[in-house]
Design a protein around this motif. Structure first.
Motif, PDB file in Angstrom:
ATOM      1  N   GLN A 137       6.496   9.964 -30.889  1.00 38.49           N
ATOM      2  CA  GLN A 137       5.124  10.272 -30.507  1.00 38.49           C
ATOM      3  C   GLN A 137       4.196   9.086 -30.782  1.00 38.49           C
ATOM      4  N   ALA A 141       1.807   6.791 -28.207  1.00 32.92           N
ATOM      5  CA  ALA A 141       0.393   6.495 -28.453  1.00 32.92           C
ATOM      6  C   ALA A 141       0.143   4.987 -28.447  1.00 32.92           C
ATOM      7  N   ASN A 145      -2.402   2.771 -26.151  1.00 37.00           N
ATOM      8  CA  ASN A 145      -3.394   1.893 -26.770  1.00 37.00           C
ATOM      9  C   ASN A 145      -3.267   0.470 -26.251  1.00 37.00           C
ATOM     10  N   ALA A 151      -5.337   6.636 -28.270  1.00 40.73           N
ATOM     11  CA  ALA A 151      -4.559   7.871 -28.349  1.00 40.73           C
ATOM     12  C   ALA A 151      -3.899   7.949 -29.711  1.00 40.73           C
ATOM     13  N   VAL A 152      -3.689   9.168 -30.173  1.00 37.72           N
ATOM     14  CA  VAL A 152      -3.024   9.375 -31.459  1.00 37.72           C
ATOM     15  C   VAL A 152      -2.264  10.690 -31.397  1.00 37.72           C
ATOM     16  N   ALA A 153      -1.146  10.741 -32.092  1.00 40.27           N
ATOM     17  CA  ALA A 153      -0.367  11.979 -32.179  1.00 40.27           C
ATOM     18  C   ALA A 153      -0.968  12.888 -33.235  1.00 40.27           C
ATOM     19  N   LEU A 234      -0.532  14.945 -28.364  1.00 40.65           N
ATOM     20  CA  LEU A 234      -1.253  13.685 -28.462  1.00 40.65           C
ATOM     21  C   LEU A 234      -2.619  13.858 -27.816  1.00 40.65           C
ATOM     22  N   PHE A 236      -6.085  11.832 -26.339  1.00 42.77           N
ATOM     23  CA  PHE A 236      -6.824  10.638 -25.951  1.00 42.77           C
ATOM     24  C   PHE A 236      -8.277  10.840 -26.374  1.00 42.77           C
ATOM     25  N   MET A 256       1.820   6.098 -20.776  1.00 41.46           N
ATOM     26  CA  MET A 256       2.504   7.069 -21.619  1.00 41.46           C
ATOM     27  C   MET A 256       3.470   7.911 -20.801  1.00 41.46           C
TER      28      MET A 256
END
Length: 325
Positions: A137, A141, A145, A151-153, A234, A236, A256
């Motif tokens: 994941q 991300a 980026n 984005a982050v999980a 995830l 955004f 992604m």
């Protein structure tokens, strides 16, 4: 002395053909392209905007951003480097990007990349029970980026619980909104060029144990399955909630999704939670700590290798979306 090489019309057609395979909300394909001897320009198409659920054009611009990503990757695979200017003319807000093309060596992975762009699709069927590792994941991300998105999980249990609750709330709100439902219905079984056909939606057998999708009716909170620990979530986000951030998020989504496709994963956008103002505000406060604006939530899981791929959603012909100057 260097000479300028013109881009063949056939190449412009091929780049746009691949770019228009990008995902778009309700398969609205809200883009137009204009091609010249050395460039392509991407325009938003307001006539295809979802006025009820996307009045600000957030999903429209995200969709165009995914197409912009696909265009850049396709051009590189076909042997053309791109220099991209985003929102190059403030007097033309619908002009989202200008790509200047110049000859360049295709990467060694060009053939695999083009094949993955062709395979990419939205698979709304249930995921397998295999967990998506946190590192996988995080890798998705990081790819987003790299394309300028943020984005982050979501791996914290409480954040995931809140996100799932807000998705259910947004689904319930939209299901009770007659105008939103009519708009959604207008893009189902629409025809042979756009919209979401019946065979692209999960059948009854595929819905058993699956998460509810936006094309199903609403139920109460207890009727939906809990968020599976094996799913990846995830988000955004950006410190700004404007067209520039939306376009970059769309490019990151394209990157992604392409990586998920090559890695055997399925990705399903959960845009309802951002479309409903009250759940978008709650997500910003309860999940992001009021530090950023949520732009899109996506669910990621492993595709079943025992099932054939889902039916592809249709696309408009290039002749309808590309104007050659």
């Amino acid at each position: 002395m260097t000479t300028t090489r013109l881009v063949p019309v056939e190449t412009l057609h091929k780049i746009v053909e691949i770019a228009t395979r990008a995902p778009s909300v309700h398969n609205t394909q809200p883009w137009r392209w204009r091609g010249g001897s050395q460039m392509l320009e991407l325009f938003a198409d307001p006539s295809r905007q979802l006025r009820e659920t996307d009045p600000d054009g957030r999903n429209l611009t995200l969709s165009c951003g995914a197409a912009l990503h696909h265009a850049q990757v396709a051009a590189e695979a076909l042997g053309w480097e791109t220099q991209v200017s985003r929102h190059p003319d403030p007097a033309q807000p619908e002009l989202l990007a200008r790509l200047v093309l110049s000859p360049g060596p295709p990467p060694a992975t060009a053939e695999d990349t083009l094949a993955a762009l062709d395979r990419r699709c939205t698979d709304r069927r249930r995921f397998t029970a295999w967990p998506v590792p946190e590192e996988r994941q995080a890798h998705l991300a990081r790819l987003a980026n790299h394309w300028g998105a943020r984005a982050v999980a979501l791996t914290d249990e409480s954040e995931r619980f809140i996100a799932e609750r807000l998705v259910r709330t947004a689904h319930r709100v939209q299901s009770a909104d007659a105008a939103a439902q009519a708009e959604q219905a207008a893009w189902r079984h629409r025809g042979v060029e756009d919209g979401v056909p019946a065979d692209a939606l999960p059948g009854a057998a595929d819905l058993v144990g699956a998460h509810r999708n936006r094309f199903e009716g609403a139920g109460d909170d207890t009727s939906d399955p809990d968020l599976e620990a094996s799913d990846g979530l995830l988000v955004f986000f950006d410190t700004r909630d404007d067209a520039a951030a939306w376009l970059r998020a769309g490019e990151g989504l394209g990157a992604m999704w392409l990586a998920a496709t090559t890695g055997g994963l399925a990705l399903v956008p959960l845009s309802q939670v951002i479309e409903v103002p009250e759940t978008r505000a709650a997500f910003q406060t309860e999940v992001l700590g009021s530090l950023a604006h949520p732009l899109l939530l996506v669910r990621v899981g492993w595709r079943s290798t025992s099932r054939p791929p889902p039916a592809r959603t249709p696309r408009r012909p290039v002749s309808e979306v590309l104007e050659l100057a």
